[in-house]
Design an enzyme around this catalytic site. Structure first.
Site, PDB file in Angstrom:
ATOM      1  N   ASP A 193     -75.067 -13.533 -11.322  1.00  0.00           N
ATOM      2  CA  ASP A 193     -74.552 -13.607  -9.951  1.00  0.00           C
ATOM      3  C   ASP A 193     -75.301 -12.659  -9.042  1.00  0.00           C
ATOM      4  OD1 ASP A 193     -72.327 -15.451 -10.074  1.00  0.00           O
ATOM      5  OD2 ASP A 193     -71.392 -13.992 -11.417  1.00  0.00           O
ATOM      6  N   MET A 222     -75.498 -11.152  -5.272  1.00  0.00           N
ATOM      7  CA  MET A 222     -74.687 -10.993  -4.063  1.00  0.00           C
ATOM      8  C   MET A 222     -75.386 -10.046  -3.098  1.00  0.00           C
ATOM      9  SD  MET A 222     -71.023 -10.457  -5.855  1.00  0.00           S
ATOM     10  CE  MET A 222     -70.428 -11.551  -7.137  1.00  0.00           C
ATOM     11  N   ASP A 250     -67.011 -22.339 -11.629  1.00  0.00           N
ATOM     12  CA  ASP A 250     -67.200 -20.883 -11.699  1.00  0.00           C
ATOM     13  C   ASP A 250     -66.032 -20.169 -11.032  1.00  0.00           C
ATOM     14  OD1 ASP A 250     -68.236 -18.298 -11.679  1.00  0.00           O
ATOM     15  OD2 ASP A 250     -69.899 -18.743 -10.318  1.00  0.00           O
ATOM     16  N   HIS A 261     -75.279 -16.702 -17.038  1.00  0.00           N
ATOM     17  CA  HIS A 261     -75.045 -16.824 -15.594  1.00  0.00           C
ATOM     18  C   HIS A 261     -75.257 -15.453 -14.947  1.00  0.00           C
ATOM     19  CE1 HIS A 261     -73.130 -18.915 -12.161  1.00  0.00           C
ATOM     20  NE2 HIS A 261     -72.551 -17.748 -11.886  1.00  0.00           N
ATOM     21  N   MET A 283     -75.490 -15.923  -4.168  1.00  0.00           N
ATOM     22  CA  MET A 283     -74.446 -15.834  -3.140  1.00  0.00           C
ATOM     23  C   MET A 283     -75.007 -14.953  -2.030  1.00  0.00           C
ATOM     24  SD  MET A 283     -71.208 -15.494  -5.650  1.00  0.00           S
ATOM     25  CE  MET A 283     -72.264 -14.955  -6.969  1.00  0.00           C
ATOM     26  N   SER A 298     -70.953 -14.950 -17.599  1.00  0.00           N
ATOM     27  CA  SER A 298     -71.467 -14.291 -16.398  1.00  0.00           C
ATOM     28  C   SER A 298     -71.571 -12.792 -16.634  1.00  0.00           C
ATOM     29  CB  SER A 298     -70.532 -14.551 -15.217  1.00  0.00           C
ATOM     30  OG  SER A 298     -70.835 -13.653 -14.172  1.00  0.00           O
ATOM     31  N   MET A 354     -67.087 -23.622  -6.842  1.00  0.00           N
ATOM     32  CA  MET A 354     -66.438 -22.309  -6.985  1.00  0.00           C
ATOM     33  C   MET A 354     -64.924 -22.512  -7.066  1.00  0.00           C
ATOM     34  SD  MET A 354     -68.720 -19.926  -7.053  1.00  0.00           S
ATOM     35  CE  MET A 354     -67.459 -18.682  -7.225  1.00  0.00           C
ATOM     36  N   HIS A 364     -77.169 -17.633  -9.750  1.00  0.00           N
ATOM     37  CA  HIS A 364     -76.275 -18.096  -8.684  1.00  0.00           C
ATOM     38  C   HIS A 364     -76.465 -17.184  -7.472  1.00  0.00           C
ATOM     39  CE1 HIS A 364     -71.718 -18.618  -7.496  1.00  0.00           C
ATOM     40  NE2 HIS A 364     -72.531 -19.093  -6.577  1.00  0.00           N
TER      41      HIS A 364
END
Ligand code: DX5
Ligand code: ZN
Length: 231
Positions: free
Chosen positions: A46, A48, A186, A44, A79, A19, A148, A77
């Protein structure tokens, strides 16, 4: 926009996805090449939004900077509270897989269908405390389930041991579905916790700080991959 995803269907292999949340962003290109050469399977990323989680990270421009520069499939991913706003921009930026949260505000079936219609892989994620049974009606629409194992929002947290029970339940649902679906875990994954996730049924592991904050990221990645040689 990718016409097809670089990510294969689940095939019994164990995949490791570093990540970049924990990478040194000053040297992002070098960091990515290091994990490519160390044998990473996916990258990966992330995303957000400061609403779904109390933190901000990257936007589509970071994904498009990676697209075409790395050989690794881009495992994105989301979020975010309203994933429908972002499905198309991230697909256009070059995501190979877009994972959205079942707890997000947009209706999950519509969101997953819009990802699928864009021709890339679809993933659905659950936070700690979310009942895995909620995934059952969605399994026909997804290529990956992401469990998660920390409360999402920040890298560097400790693996929650209670997530093993969620992983086991998700593995059972995937087996019952008869479909080839990745089970990715994760949060807090390192060489010590990887066996907990793998023995519970995971076949894809995200690791941020354990790889990018290690003195030797190549060794750290190898140790995670070799953590459960017998399964
Ligand atoms: C947390 C993110 C993770 C994070 C994992 O909300 O979804 O992908 O990068 O970081 P580590 O491996 O440090 O727990
Ligand atoms: Zn993540």
């Amino acid at each position: 926009m990718k016409t097809s995803s670089k990510m294969p269907a689940a095939n019994g292999k164990i995949c490791v996805a570093p990540s970049i949340l924990s990478a040194d962003l000053w040297r992002l290109g070098e960091e990515v090449h290091t994990v490519e050469q160390a044998g990473a399977d996916w990258l990966h990323v992330d995303i957000m939004d400061g609403h779904f989680v109390p933190n901000l990270s990257f936007g589509p421009s970071v994904v498009s900077s990676l697209n075409g520069k790395t050989i690794l499939p881009l495992d994105v991913h989301l979020m975010v509270e309203k994933p429908m706003l972002f499905v198309e921009p991230f697909a256009q930026a070059g995501a190979d897989l877009l994972t959205v949260h079942i707890e997000a505000k947009d209706e999950i079936v519509n969101t997953l269908k819009s990802i699928k219609n864009l021709g890339i892989k679809t993933g659905v994620s659950i936070k700690p405390n979310t009942d895995p049974a909620r995934l059952e009606p969605l399994l026909d629409l997804v290529d990956l389930v992401l469990v998660m194992s920390v409360h999402p929002g920040f890298g560097g947290q400790a693996f929650l041991p209670e997530s093993q029970s969620q992983i086991r339940q998700v593995r059972q649902l995937i087996t019952q579905s008869g479909r080839s679906i990745w089970l990715e875990v994760d949060g807090g994954i390192n060489a010590k916790t990887a066996p907990l996730a793998l023995t519970a049924g995971a076949d894809a592991l995200v690791a941020g700080s354990a790889i990018f904050k290690a003195a030797d990221p190549v060794l750290a990645l190898k140790q995670i991959r070799q953590a459960a040689p017998d399964i």
